[in-house]
Enzyme design. Structure first.
Site, mmCIF file in Angstrom:
data_model
loop_
_atom_site.group_PDB
_atom_site.id
_atom_site.type_symbol
_atom_site.label_atom_id
_atom_site.label_comp_id
_atom_site.label_asym_id
_atom_site.label_seq_id
_atom_site.Cartn_x
_atom_site.Cartn_y
_atom_site.Cartn_z
ATOM 1 N N GLN A 10 0.834 -1.199 0.000
ATOM 2 C CA GLN A 10 0.000 0.000 0.000
ATOM 3 C C GLN A 10 0.871 1.251 0.000
ATOM 4 O O GLN A 10 1.918 1.300 0.636
ATOM 5 C CB GLN A 10 -0.919 0.011 1.225
ATOM 6 C CG GLN A 10 -2.090 -0.926 1.087
ATOM 7 C CD GLN A 10 -3.013 -0.884 2.293
ATOM 8 O OE1 GLN A 10 -2.976 -1.766 3.136
ATOM 9 N NE2 GLN A 10 -3.853 0.135 2.357
ATOM 10 N N SER A 90 5.284 -5.544 3.277
ATOM 11 C CA SER A 90 3.974 -5.680 3.919
ATOM 12 C C SER A 90 3.034 -6.500 3.026
ATOM 13 O O SER A 90 3.273 -7.664 2.769
ATOM 14 C CB SER A 90 3.404 -4.290 4.245
ATOM 15 O OG SER A 90 2.202 -4.389 4.980
ATOM 16 N N LEU A 91 1.980 -5.875 2.514
ATOM 17 C CA LEU A 91 1.057 -6.548 1.601
ATOM 18 C C LEU A 91 1.789 -7.238 0.449
ATOM 19 O O LEU A 91 1.390 -8.310 -0.016
ATOM 20 C CB LEU A 91 0.069 -5.511 1.046
ATOM 21 C CG LEU A 91 -0.733 -5.918 -0.186
ATOM 22 C CD1 LEU A 91 -1.765 -6.960 0.187
ATOM 23 C CD2 LEU A 91 -1.371 -4.700 -0.824
ATOM 24 N N ARG A 115 -7.828 -9.972 4.649
ATOM 25 C CA ARG A 115 -6.833 -9.278 5.474
ATOM 26 C C ARG A 115 -7.192 -7.812 5.646
ATOM 27 O O ARG A 115 -7.137 -7.262 6.750
ATOM 28 C CB ARG A 115 -5.454 -9.425 4.812
ATOM 29 C CG ARG A 115 -4.285 -8.745 5.516
ATOM 30 C CD ARG A 115 -3.017 -9.019 4.697
ATOM 31 N NE ARG A 115 -1.793 -8.515 5.313
ATOM 32 C CZ ARG A 115 -1.255 -7.334 5.060
ATOM 33 N NH1 ARG A 115 -1.867 -6.496 4.214
ATOM 34 N NH2 ARG A 115 -0.116 -6.961 5.652
ATOM 35 N N HIS A 202 0.943 -3.102 11.469
ATOM 36 C CA HIS A 202 2.208 -3.600 12.018
ATOM 37 C C HIS A 202 2.466 -3.146 13.450
ATOM 38 O O HIS A 202 3.586 -2.790 13.811
ATOM 39 C CB HIS A 202 3.379 -3.218 11.096
ATOM 40 C CG HIS A 202 3.172 -3.654 9.690
ATOM 41 N ND1 HIS A 202 3.135 -4.992 9.322
ATOM 42 C CD2 HIS A 202 2.923 -2.943 8.551
ATOM 43 C CE1 HIS A 202 2.909 -5.068 8.012
ATOM 44 N NE2 HIS A 202 2.767 -3.844 7.539
ATOM 45 N N GLN A 251 3.224 -10.952 10.809
ATOM 46 C CA GLN A 251 3.480 -9.741 10.020
ATOM 47 C C GLN A 251 2.528 -8.610 10.402
ATOM 48 O O GLN A 251 2.883 -7.432 10.349
ATOM 49 C CB GLN A 251 3.337 -10.067 8.528
ATOM 50 C CG GLN A 251 3.689 -8.931 7.596
ATOM 51 C CD GLN A 251 2.893 -8.974 6.312
ATOM 52 O OE1 GLN A 251 1.667 -9.004 6.331
ATOM 53 N NE2 GLN A 251 3.582 -8.972 5.184
#
Length: 312
Positions: A10, A90-91, A115, A202, A251
């Site tokens: 993102q 991340s993603l 998610r 996170h 994560q």
């Protein structure tokens, strides 16, 4: 020559971001496939907006997964050069899982949509926040976050993204994040900027999302990776599918250790790091972390062709 591919998350999305790939057939095909899975026209959303809808986490996560997979498919079709190792910010780790054939595309799209929903539901709108702190070391920010958490009646603020030297993102309760911004400036930060996001990713406020994701991941078929992936939470590669599922849940509540990831590539003899996705966000970070590596980004068809020439 040793090649690593990295996939953005993102923050790299924008309306029209796929325009530069318009004559690569894999691009639209992948987006149409994703649209059928989601029962939503995300190809139109990427091309026409509105930007507010594209930037909603619920849409951004599957859109960025589709973009990364589409560009990776186009790359493989054009040249066939497979990387030696993968990572995703991340993603973007889910895109790496598809490229490594751990997950099929359908399961990955469904997982990132779930998610996004789980993360959105974990913290009510307006309660959480994230901020970028520029110019302070990790240990200084960790100490600062602990002080703020103590001062604000145990509202949480924690390190969320270790993006590059001098660029660290924090996340937590909005009041605590704002207090940390003020304190960081008094301790010598060059800049401290509240980020335009509503979800404090996170950090430990995502714990309820962890529990939901554990249940959802258990329902999906995972395969042993065909290519190793360095995971965000521990900067390690896992071959056991249960370990991979576990690290994907971790994560959500642990920092993205991007600096360590790129250093690990260098230590393993990687010579070229290629960002596979729209934009150049990761390439900019990667250059600051390991300036002696060769850094490329596949941000349109021309850049893909240029990267192929470099690797030849």
């Amino acid at each position: 020559m040793k090649l690593a591919f990295v996939f953005p998350g993102q923050g790299s999305q924008s309306v029209g971001m796929m325009n530069g790939y318009s004559d690569l057939p894999e691009i639209q095909q992948t987006f149409l496939e994703a649209s059928e899975i989601l029962h939503q026209d995300i190809w139109s959303l990427v091309n026409n907006g509105p930007v507010e809808e594209l930037n909603q986490t619920l849409n951004t996560q599957p859109v960025m997964l589709a973009a990364g997979v589409a560009i990776y498919r186009a790359w493989i079709n054009l040249c066939g050069f497979k990387p030696q190792i993968l990572a995703g910010h991340s993603l973007g780790e889910y895109t790496a899982l598809v490229a490594s054939e751990v997950l099929d595309f359908k399961d990955a799209i469904e997982l990132v949509r779930f998610r996004a929903q789980s993360m959105q539901q974990a913290v009510p709108e307006g309660v959480g926040a994230m901020a970028a702190i520029l110019g302070l070391e990790e240990d200084v920010i960790n100490t600062l976050c602990k002080e703020v958490t103590h001062q604000t009646n145990h509202e949480i603020v924690e390190v969320a993204n270790l993006n590059s030297p001098g660029q660290i993102v924090i996340a937590g309760h909005k009041n605590a994040v704002q207090k940390a911004i003020e304190m960081s400036q008094s301790r010598g930060a060059k800049r401290a900027i509240l980020l335009p996001v509503s979800i404090p990713s996170h950090c430990s406020l995502m714990q309820s999302a962890v529990e939901k994701m554990q249940s959802q991941l258990a329902q999906k078929t995972f395969h042993e990776p065909k290519l190793p992936i360095l995971h965000n939470a521990d900067v390690a590669s896992h071959t056991d599918t249960e370990s991979i599922k576990n690290i994907l849940t971790q994560q959500l509540v642990k920092p993205v250790r991007w600096i360590d990831t790129i250093h690990s590539f260098a230590n393993q003899g990687i010579t070229h790091v290629i960002e596979c996705g729209p934009g150049k966000v990761l390439m900019g970070l990667n250059k600051r972390i390991e300036p002696n590596l060769q850094h490329l980004s596949l941000y349109d068809k021309k850049s893909i062709e240029q990267a192929i020439e470099v690797l030849k």
